[in-house]
Motif scaffolding. Structure first.
Motif, PDB file in Angstrom:
ATOM      1  N   ARG A  48      29.656  43.871  32.123  1.00 34.71           N
ATOM      2  CA  ARG A  48      29.227  43.304  33.397  1.00 34.71           C
ATOM      3  C   ARG A  48      29.893  41.956  33.650  1.00 34.71           C
ATOM      4  NH1 ARG A  48      23.077  43.369  35.680  1.00 34.71           N
ATOM      5  NH2 ARG A  48      23.702  42.388  37.610  1.00 34.71           N
ATOM      6  N   MET A  49      29.959  41.181  32.563  1.00 36.79           N
ATOM      7  CA  MET A  49      30.572  39.849  32.651  1.00 36.79           C
ATOM      8  C   MET A  49      32.035  39.951  33.058  1.00 36.79           C
ATOM      9  SD  MET A  49      29.552  36.958  32.015  1.00 36.79           S
ATOM     10  CE  MET A  49      29.740  35.369  31.966  1.00 36.79           C
ATOM     11  N   ILE A  50      32.740  40.847  32.400  1.00 35.88           N
ATOM     12  CA  ILE A  50      34.180  40.955  32.628  1.00 35.88           C
ATOM     13  C   ILE A  50      34.472  41.519  34.019  1.00 35.88           C
ATOM     14  CG2 ILE A  50      34.719  43.251  31.642  1.00 35.88           C
ATOM     15  CD1 ILE A  50      36.626  40.381  30.425  1.00 35.88           C
ATOM     16  N   ILE A  51      33.663  42.475  34.470  1.00 37.45           N
ATOM     17  CA  ILE A  51      33.866  43.036  35.821  1.00 37.45           C
ATOM     18  C   ILE A  51      33.622  41.951  36.866  1.00 37.45           C
ATOM     19  CG2 ILE A  51      32.894  44.654  37.533  1.00 37.45           C
ATOM     20  CD1 ILE A  51      34.676  46.102  35.519  1.00 37.45           C
ATOM     21  N   THR A  52      32.587  41.146  36.648  1.00 41.29           N
ATOM     22  CA  THR A  52      32.271  40.078  37.610  1.00 41.29           C
ATOM     23  C   THR A  52      33.402  39.062  37.675  1.00 41.29           C
ATOM     24  OG1 THR A  52      29.940  40.371  37.105  1.00 41.29           O
ATOM     25  CG2 THR A  52      30.530  38.354  38.268  1.00 41.29           C
ATOM     26  N   LEU A  53      33.869  38.630  36.505  1.00 45.27           N
ATOM     27  CA  LEU A  53      34.892  37.572  36.485  1.00 45.27           C
ATOM     28  C   LEU A  53      36.262  38.088  36.937  1.00 45.27           C
ATOM     29  CD1 LEU A  53      33.940  35.830  33.131  1.00 45.27           C
ATOM     30  CD2 LEU A  53      33.617  34.891  35.404  1.00 45.27           C
ATOM     31  N   LEU A  54      36.604  39.286  36.456  1.00 45.12           N
ATOM     32  CA  LEU A  54      37.961  39.789  36.699  1.00 45.12           C
ATOM     33  C   LEU A  54      38.098  40.481  38.056  1.00 45.12           C
ATOM     34  CD1 LEU A  54      40.716  40.153  35.147  1.00 45.12           C
ATOM     35  CD2 LEU A  54      39.916  42.415  34.545  1.00 45.12           C
ATOM     36  N   GLU A  55      37.144  41.324  38.378  1.00 41.00           N
ATOM     37  CA  GLU A  55      37.304  42.159  39.576  1.00 41.00           C
ATOM     38  C   GLU A  55      36.599  41.603  40.812  1.00 41.00           C
ATOM     39  OE1 GLU A  55      38.895  45.346  39.377  1.00 41.00           O
ATOM     40  OE2 GLU A  55      38.275  46.258  37.500  1.00 41.00           O
ATOM     41  N   ILE A  56      35.522  40.870  40.611  1.00 45.01           N
ATOM     42  CA  ILE A  56      34.801  40.356  41.790  1.00 45.01           C
ATOM     43  C   ILE A  56      35.250  38.925  42.100  1.00 45.01           C
ATOM     44  CG2 ILE A  56      32.528  39.835  42.762  1.00 45.01           C
ATOM     45  CD1 ILE A  56      31.464  42.184  40.996  1.00 45.01           C
ATOM     46  N   GLU A  57      35.274  38.065  41.077  1.00 52.63           N
ATOM     47  CA  GLU A  57      35.720  36.683  41.329  1.00 52.63           C
ATOM     48  C   GLU A  57      37.235  36.567  41.252  1.00 52.63           C
ATOM     49  OE1 GLU A  57      33.566  33.914  38.876  1.00 52.63           O
ATOM     50  OE2 GLU A  57      31.647  34.500  39.724  1.00 52.63           O
ATOM     51  N   GLU A  58      37.891  37.615  40.827  1.00 51.15           N
ATOM     52  CA  GLU A  58      39.358  37.713  40.742  1.00 51.15           C
ATOM     53  C   GLU A  58      39.989  36.553  39.949  1.00 51.15           C
ATOM     54  OE1 GLU A  58      39.939  38.372  45.082  1.00 51.15           O
ATOM     55  OE2 GLU A  58      40.948  40.193  44.410  1.00 51.15           O
ATOM     56  N   ARG A  59      39.429  36.319  38.784  1.00 47.95           N
ATOM     57  CA  ARG A  59      39.992  35.283  37.903  1.00 47.95           C
ATOM     58  C   ARG A  59      41.055  35.916  37.004  1.00 47.95           C
ATOM     59  NH1 ARG A  59      36.678  30.625  37.528  1.00 47.95           N
ATOM     60  NH2 ARG A  59      34.638  30.893  38.488  1.00 47.95           N
ATOM     61  N   SER A  60      41.935  35.071  36.480  1.00 46.77           N
ATOM     62  CA  SER A  60      42.984  35.590  35.598  1.00 46.77           C
ATOM     63  C   SER A  60      42.411  35.804  34.195  1.00 46.77           C
ATOM     64  CB  SER A  60      44.146  34.611  35.537  1.00 46.77           C
ATOM     65  OG  SER A  60      43.738  33.451  34.847  1.00 46.77           O
ATOM     66  N   LYS A  83      41.218  41.586  27.406  1.00 48.04           N
ATOM     67  CA  LYS A  83      41.922  42.776  27.915  1.00 48.04           C
ATOM     68  C   LYS A  83      41.225  44.059  27.473  1.00 48.04           C
ATOM     69  CE  LYS A  83      46.393  40.522  28.036  1.00 48.04           C
ATOM     70  NZ  LYS A  83      47.642  40.327  27.329  1.00 48.04           N
ATOM     71  N   VAL A  84      40.839  44.094  26.204  1.00 45.59           N
ATOM     72  CA  VAL A  84      40.168  45.295  25.675  1.00 45.59           C
ATOM     73  C   VAL A  84      38.838  45.513  26.399  1.00 45.59           C
ATOM     74  CG1 VAL A  84      38.992  46.220  23.618  1.00 45.59           C
ATOM     75  CG2 VAL A  84      41.268  45.242  23.402  1.00 45.59           C
ATOM     76  N   ARG A  85      38.098  44.426  26.567  1.00 47.47           N
ATOM     77  CA  ARG A  85      36.784  44.550  27.219  1.00 47.47           C
ATOM     78  C   ARG A  85      36.937  44.949  28.683  1.00 47.47           C
ATOM     79  NH1 ARG A  85      33.140  39.852  24.218  1.00 47.47           N
ATOM     80  NH2 ARG A  85      32.636  41.180  22.455  1.00 47.47           N
ATOM     81  N   ALA A  86      37.993  44.457  29.328  1.00 53.86           N
ATOM     82  CA  ALA A  86      38.240  44.816  30.736  1.00 53.86           C
ATOM     83  C   ALA A  86      38.552  46.302  30.838  1.00 53.86           C
ATOM     84  CB  ALA A  86      39.400  43.992  31.286  1.00 53.86           C
ATOM     85  N   PHE A  87      39.357  46.802  29.915  1.00 52.22           N
ATOM     86  CA  PHE A  87      39.722  48.219  29.914  1.00 52.22           C
ATOM     87  C   PHE A  87      38.479  49.089  29.730  1.00 52.22           C
ATOM     88  CE2 PHE A  87      40.926  52.027  27.517  1.00 52.22           C
ATOM     89  CZ  PHE A  87      41.853  52.589  28.372  1.00 52.22           C
ATOM     90  N   ARG A  88      37.670  48.701  28.746  1.00 50.00           N
ATOM     91  CA  ARG A  88      36.455  49.480  28.454  1.00 50.00           C
ATOM     92  C   ARG A  88      35.467  49.422  29.624  1.00 50.00           C
ATOM     93  NH1 ARG A  88      35.351  47.378  22.454  1.00 50.00           N
ATOM     94  NH2 ARG A  88      37.017  48.481  21.383  1.00 50.00           N
ATOM     95  N   ALA A  89      35.350  48.240  30.228  1.00 47.05           N
ATOM     96  CA  ALA A  89      34.392  48.073  31.341  1.00 47.05           C
ATOM     97  C   ALA A  89      34.784  48.948  32.526  1.00 47.05           C
ATOM     98  CB  ALA A  89      34.333  46.607  31.756  1.00 47.05           C
ATOM     99  N   ARG A  90      36.082  48.972  32.835  1.00 54.30           N
ATOM    100  CA  ARG A  90      36.555  49.815  33.953  1.00 54.30           C
ATOM    101  C   ARG A  90      36.279  51.285  33.655  1.00 54.30           C
ATOM    102  NH1 ARG A  90      41.971  46.498  34.205  1.00 54.30           N
ATOM    103  NH2 ARG A  90      41.483  44.999  35.838  1.00 54.30           N
TER     104      ARG A  90
END
Lengths: 99, 191
Positions: free
Chosen positions: B140-152, B168-175
């Protein structure tokens, strides 16, 4: 249905929502009231940090004692004999006296 | 004239805790906005923000001053929000029967022709919230930061304290997990 497209659509909808920056009235007073009651918490934290430092020092001394005792193991038999003769000296004296 | 952040922080560190109040006033709108990304109930949001400022006050001596205070405060904010997510992890697996009529209609309409009507947006956000409930705190954290707030990735690593590969691993798994939940929902709906 393209799941990835749906997922992107959902995220796009969420991105378009800008979270409100509204702050409840006098919220800072509420936080400051909690901070005012913090010193007790701080002293507990300080006490805990001192305890942890003391535990660290004890562990260091323990390791050092362990290393020293095994490092000088070759002289240990001599030390043991000395210790033994000192401890049992009075007892053997007492036995000799009684005979 | 208003005091700068550094001046106020120096005063707090000298023992004048009242100097922390202007810092709260200055940054609370931004902190509230951040907390509202992670919690929906207003009482939960207020508890999170209060926790953020209490932590910031207690750890203020660890602020080195080589970056703006706001950056440091946002790190504290993100980590406190993560703790909140871990503490309130629902991991409830939503099914199609959990969807409201509007959310179900949104899926229908989106399958046909996605539009940006306001009612569609509201339904989409509600649907996303249900999907997010099925994710772990990390996801949830990674989706919020990466995909919703569009942070690097780098920004996320700094904010969370995770390494770059871990982000990167957590982003892949979250998606992947999001897609899995969404797929189950749509399969239940259309089969």
């Amino acid at each position: 249905m393209d799941i990835e497209k749906v997922r992107i659509g959902l995220l796009k909808a969420e991105r378009s929502r800008v979270p409100s920056q509204d702050v409840p009235y006098a919220f800072e007073k509420r936080v400051m009231a909690h901070i005012a009651s913090c010193p007790a918490l701080e002293s507990i934290t300080d006490y805990m940090s001192v305890l942890w430092k003391a535990a660290g020092s004890c562990a260091c001394v323990m390791v050092l004692a362990f290393v020293v005792s095994f490092g000088f193991q070759s002289d240990d038999s001599l030390g043991n004999r000395d210790l033994e003769s000192t401890v049992f000296a009075s007892m053997s004296q007492h036995i000799e006296d009684s005979w | 004239m208003e005091k700068t952040d550094s001046e106020l922080i120096a005063e707090v560190l000298k023992g004048n805790s009242q100097s922390f109040e202007p810092l709260i006033v200055r940054y609370q709108p931004r902190v509230f906005a951040t907390a509202r990304r992670y919690a929906r109930r207003e009482n939960e949001v207020q508890d999170i923000v209060q926790e953020i400022f209490l932590k910031a006050f207690q750890k203020l001596s660890s602020f080195r001053g080589d970056a703006p205070f706001e950056h440091w405060l946002m790190k504290v904010a993100v980590r406190t929000c993560y703790d909140f997510l871990r503490g309130h992890q629902r991991n409830r697996e939503s099914t199609f029967t959990d969807l409201s009529d509007t959310e179900s209609e949104w899926l229908d309409r989106f399958a046909g022709e996605p539009k940006n009507r306001e009612e569609d947006l509201v339904a989409a956000r509600e649907l996303l919230a249900k999907i997010m409930d099925g994710l772990s705190a990390d996801e949830r954290m990674i989706i919020t930061l990466l995909e919703i707030e569009e942070r690097s990735i780098r920004e996320i690593a700094e904010l969370t304290g995770w390494s770059l590969p871990l982000v990167k691993v957590r982003a892949f798994r979250a998606r992947a997990q999001m897609k899995k939940i969404l797929k189950r929902m749509t399969v239940e709906k259309y089969l």
